[in-house]
Design a protein around this motif. Structure first.
Motif, PDB file in Angstrom:
ATOM      1  N   TYR A  32     -59.003 -37.915 -39.290  1.00  0.00           N
ATOM      2  CA  TYR A  32     -58.982 -37.113 -40.516  1.00  0.00           C
ATOM      3  C   TYR A  32     -57.894 -36.047 -40.459  1.00  0.00           C
ATOM      4  N   PHE A  33     -57.823 -35.336 -39.346  1.00  0.00           N
ATOM      5  CA  PHE A  33     -56.820 -34.260 -39.237  1.00  0.00           C
ATOM      6  C   PHE A  33     -55.394 -34.820 -39.146  1.00  0.00           C
ATOM      7  N   LEU A  34     -55.233 -35.953 -38.447  1.00  0.00           N
ATOM      8  CA  LEU A  34     -53.903 -36.557 -38.383  1.00  0.00           C
ATOM      9  C   LEU A  34     -53.467 -37.059 -39.756  1.00  0.00           C
ATOM     10  N   ASN A  35     -54.421 -37.648 -40.495  1.00  0.00           N
ATOM     11  CA  ASN A  35     -54.095 -38.126 -41.846  1.00  0.00           C
ATOM     12  C   ASN A  35     -53.729 -36.959 -42.754  1.00  0.00           C
ATOM     13  N   SER A  36     -54.500 -35.867 -42.651  1.00  0.00           N
ATOM     14  CA  SER A  36     -54.199 -34.689 -43.479  1.00  0.00           C
ATOM     15  C   SER A  36     -52.836 -34.112 -43.129  1.00  0.00           C
ATOM     16  N   ALA A  37     -52.549 -34.066 -41.832  1.00  0.00           N
ATOM     17  CA  ALA A  37     -51.256 -33.523 -41.416  1.00  0.00           C
ATOM     18  C   ALA A  37     -50.112 -34.405 -41.903  1.00  0.00           C
ATOM     19  N   PHE A  38     -50.293 -35.718 -41.815  1.00  0.00           N
ATOM     20  CA  PHE A  38     -49.232 -36.622 -42.268  1.00  0.00           C
ATOM     21  C   PHE A  38     -49.055 -36.542 -43.783  1.00  0.00           C
ATOM     22  N   GLU A  39     -50.175 -36.456 -44.506  1.00  0.00           N
ATOM     23  CA  GLU A  39     -50.092 -36.357 -45.971  1.00  0.00           C
ATOM     24  C   GLU A  39     -49.394 -35.057 -46.380  1.00  0.00           C
ATOM     25  N   ASN A  40     -49.708 -33.973 -45.709  1.00  0.00           N
ATOM     26  CA  ASN A  40     -49.037 -32.702 -46.007  1.00  0.00           C
ATOM     27  C   ASN A  40     -47.549 -32.795 -45.677  1.00  0.00           C
ATOM     28  N   SER A  41     -47.235 -33.499 -44.585  1.00  0.00           N
ATOM     29  CA  SER A  41     -45.828 -33.672 -44.220  1.00  0.00           C
ATOM     30  C   SER A  41     -45.078 -34.473 -45.280  1.00  0.00           C
ATOM     31  N   ALA A  45     -42.028 -33.186 -47.630  1.00  0.00           N
ATOM     32  CA  ALA A  45     -40.775 -33.934 -47.724  1.00  0.00           C
ATOM     33  C   ALA A  45     -40.445 -34.271 -49.183  1.00  0.00           C
ATOM     34  N   GLU A  46     -41.477 -34.602 -49.942  1.00  0.00           N
ATOM     35  CA  GLU A  46     -41.264 -34.892 -51.373  1.00  0.00           C
ATOM     36  C   GLU A  46     -40.785 -33.655 -52.110  1.00  0.00           C
ATOM     37  N   SER A  47     -41.357 -32.513 -51.787  1.00  0.00           N
ATOM     38  CA  SER A  47     -40.940 -31.264 -52.423  1.00  0.00           C
ATOM     39  C   SER A  47     -39.477 -30.964 -52.096  1.00  0.00           C
ATOM     40  N   ALA A  48     -39.089 -31.173 -50.839  1.00  0.00           N
ATOM     41  CA  ALA A  48     -37.695 -30.924 -50.448  1.00  0.00           C
ATOM     42  C   ALA A  48     -36.750 -31.910 -51.137  1.00  0.00           C
ATOM     43  N   ARG A  49     -37.207 -33.151 -51.300  1.00  0.00           N
ATOM     44  CA  ARG A  49     -36.364 -34.150 -51.960  1.00  0.00           C
ATOM     45  C   ARG A  49     -36.140 -33.788 -53.431  1.00  0.00           C
ATOM     46  N   LEU A  50     -37.209 -33.381 -54.107  1.00  0.00           N
ATOM     47  CA  LEU A  50     -37.071 -33.013 -55.520  1.00  0.00           C
ATOM     48  C   LEU A  50     -36.232 -31.747 -55.686  1.00  0.00           C
ATOM     49  N   ARG A  51     -36.336 -30.840 -54.709  1.00  0.00           N
ATOM     50  CA  ARG A  51     -35.477 -29.650 -54.770  1.00  0.00           C
ATOM     51  C   ARG A  51     -34.000 -30.063 -54.700  1.00  0.00           C
ATOM     52  N   GLY A  52     -33.697 -31.023 -53.867  1.00  0.00           N
ATOM     53  CA  GLY A  52     -32.321 -31.513 -53.789  1.00  0.00           C
ATOM     54  C   GLY A  52     -31.851 -32.134 -55.095  1.00  0.00           C
ATOM     55  N   HIS A  53     -32.751 -32.863 -55.770  1.00  0.00           N
ATOM     56  CA  HIS A  53     -32.393 -33.462 -57.052  1.00  0.00           C
ATOM     57  C   HIS A  53     -32.175 -32.380 -58.118  1.00  0.00           C
ATOM     58  N   ILE A  54     -33.009 -31.332 -58.106  1.00  0.00           N
ATOM     59  CA  ILE A  54     -32.823 -30.212 -59.045  1.00  0.00           C
ATOM     60  C   ILE A  54     -31.460 -29.566 -58.815  1.00  0.00           C
ATOM     61  N   ASN A  55     -31.139 -29.353 -57.535  1.00  0.00           N
ATOM     62  CA  ASN A  55     -29.834 -28.747 -57.220  1.00  0.00           C
ATOM     63  C   ASN A  55     -28.679 -29.633 -57.691  1.00  0.00           C
ATOM     64  N   LEU A  56     -28.858 -30.951 -57.610  1.00  0.00           N
ATOM     65  CA  LEU A  56     -27.824 -31.869 -58.081  1.00  0.00           C
ATOM     66  C   LEU A  56     -27.608 -31.715 -59.583  1.00  0.00           C
ATOM     67  N   LYS A 139     -51.010 -41.996 -64.130  1.00  0.00           N
ATOM     68  CA  LYS A 139     -50.509 -42.276 -62.794  1.00  0.00           C
ATOM     69  C   LYS A 139     -50.057 -40.979 -62.142  1.00  0.00           C
ATOM     70  N   LYS A 140     -50.205 -40.944 -60.843  1.00  0.00           N
ATOM     71  CA  LYS A 140     -49.831 -39.740 -60.113  1.00  0.00           C
ATOM     72  C   LYS A 140     -48.324 -39.646 -60.000  1.00  0.00           C
ATOM     73  N   HIS A 141     -47.789 -38.433 -60.324  1.00  0.00           N
ATOM     74  CA  HIS A 141     -46.363 -38.164 -60.192  1.00  0.00           C
ATOM     75  C   HIS A 141     -46.184 -36.789 -59.554  1.00  0.00           C
ATOM     76  N   PHE A 142     -45.045 -36.632 -58.899  1.00  0.00           N
ATOM     77  CA  PHE A 142     -44.648 -35.331 -58.376  1.00  0.00           C
ATOM     78  C   PHE A 142     -43.634 -34.733 -59.341  1.00  0.00           C
TER      79      PHE A 142
END
Length: 466
Positions: A32-41, A45-56, A139-142
């Protein structure tokens, strides 16, 4: 239920049951904790990727000014990010103006209905990236949004809102693959841990099995104690058990010795009675006196041996005991038993010859040695004493066959006899030696000038405080 209770009485079964209960719980919490940690990771990563797209998008946007007024933003026809160009790629870009009107969308969103402004934009956070998860078309989107104010030449601000939306399909697929691998590996780890636990238990509890085998051998009589080396956690128990066993064996041996000593000590009084009754020469009064004396002697012997049986140490070692009266009584009694031999007796004792010992012990000691002298002597017995330092040396000699030099130690052991033709159990000399050792005395066997054996007994003299 009784079978389960019997199984749980085993240490190994209890430990395995505890492992079977706790291991899945532990692995479940770990998963459970490993899954939560991986999901948060993945989310970070998704947040950082979208930030890069915003900057673009922000970097390629060019403001269009007419008549000193900010009219619109000019975006390039194509973007360097390929997913912004492919229709329905899952990555979509939007720009809204201050009037919440859509002023630009990426080519990937050309075939889709634009999202509602309030659903993807937060007005209260200008100059900050806002990252969130939204349900768009069920559908789920970020969603990442960034509000910026562009000023025209007159300094009047014109708000624009940059929005990037990315579908969660890849996110879910990656998370699903990770979960499958995670639970597969945790399940395999749990299986191998249980096997390892069984092996460790068998190895760790092996000393207990070894101890059980040692106890069984001891119970069957193969060994007298628990032998072998054991782990330090068990060695203390083994040592204590061995001490208990040694004390118990010593106690049983003392009881056996005391019974044997009692039987041996009663032989002389009984022999006196038997010899006098067999002759049938005494008057009733004389016979009654002899019987009374010997019965009293037997009563003293019984009391003395019972006291020795329950006591592990000598009592009364500080008493003063005169040797001459005891020797005279013993000579008189044994002369009646061995009257047929007509032994010549020589008693050379000082009337003041004293030793520091109990009278019953001295009676038992001298009685056993004198009886041997009467039994094996041919015609003469001599008893004398003299002081040697802080000890009194008592010599008992006879003119019998004597004791070979190589047998002087052996005959002092219980059950050891040189002449098996004579009646006896080989106890008297052993009892005498035990009594002497209990008073820190000594005994030596040598050849007597009379021709037979000489027993030299060394006992402590009384001190001024005795």
């Amino acid at each position: 239920m009784p079978k389960l209770k019997a199984r749980l009485s085993s240490i190994a079964a209890r430990l395995l049951l505890a492992s079977a209960v706790l291991l899945p719980l532990f692995l479940g919490l770990t998963g459970y904790f490993l899954n939560s940690a991986f999901e948060n990771s993945l989310t970070e990563a998704e947040s950082a990727r979208l930030r890069g797209h915003i900057n673009l998008l922000f970097s390629v946007a060019e403001p269009q000014v007419q008549n000193n007024r900010f009219e619109r933003l000019k975006m390039p026809v194509t973007l360097s990010e390929a997913d912004f160009e492919h229709p329905n790629s899952g990555l979509y870009g939007y720009i809204f103006n201050g009037k919440e009107k859509l002023v630009w969308n990426s080519n990937s969103a050309a075939l889709l209905a634009p999202p509602a402004f309030d659903q993807v934009v937060t007005k209260d956070s200008p100059g900050q990236l806002v990252f969130s998860e939204q349900l768009l078309d069920k559908k789920k989107h970020f969603v990442a949004s960034y509000a910026v104010n562009w000023e025209d030449t007159s300094g009047k601000p014109a708000p624009f809102y940059f929005v990037v939306i990315h579908g969660a399909t890849e996110f879910k697929a990656e998370l699903k693959a990770y979960r499958q691998q995670l639970w597969r590996w945790l399940g395999a780890a749990g299986f191998f841990l249980l096997i390892a636990q069984v092996v460790i238990l068998r190895w760790g509890l092996r000393p207990l099995g070894k101890l059980a085998v040692a106890l069984k051998k001891m119970q069957s009589g193969d060994t007298s104690n628990i032998a072998g080396e054991h782990p330090k956690e068990l060695q203390k128990i083994v040592d204590n058990l061995n001490q208990v066993l040694e004390r118990e064996q010593a106690l049983r041996q003392r009881y056996r010795n005391s019974l044997a000593d009692l039987a041996h000590s009663l032989k002389t009084p009984l022999a006196v009675l038997q010899s006098r009754l067999g002759q049938g020469l005494e008057s009733d009064s004389e016979l009654q006196q002899i019987a009374s004396e010997q019965v009293a002697r037997m009563s003293q012997v019984v009391t003395y041996q019972l006291q020795r049986a329950v006591s592990s140490q000598q009592q009364g070692s500080f008493r003063r005991t005169r040797i001459e009266p005891i020797a005279q009584r013993l000579f008189a009694a044994l002369q009646k038993v061995y009257a047929s031999k007509q032994m010549k007796q020589s008693l050379e004792l000082s009337p003041n010859a004293l030793v520091a010992g109990d009278e019953q012990d001295i009676m038992e000691l001298l009685g056993n040695l004198l009886e041997n002298a009467f039994k094996y002597g041919r015609s003469e017995i001599r008893m004398s004493s003299h002081a040697v330092g802080h000890q009194l040396c008592i010599d008992i000699e006879d003119d019998g066959p004597g004791v070979p030099e190589n047998q002087t130690e052996r005959i002092l052991e219980r059950g050891q006899r040189l002449d098996t033709n004579q009646p006896g159990q080989g106890i008297g000399l052993a009892v005498a030696a035990e009594i002497i050792r209990s008073y820190d005395g000594d005994i030596h066997i040598s050849r007597s000038p009379l021709g037979g054996a000489r027993f030299s007994i060394y006992l402590p003299l009384p001190t001024a405080s005795d």
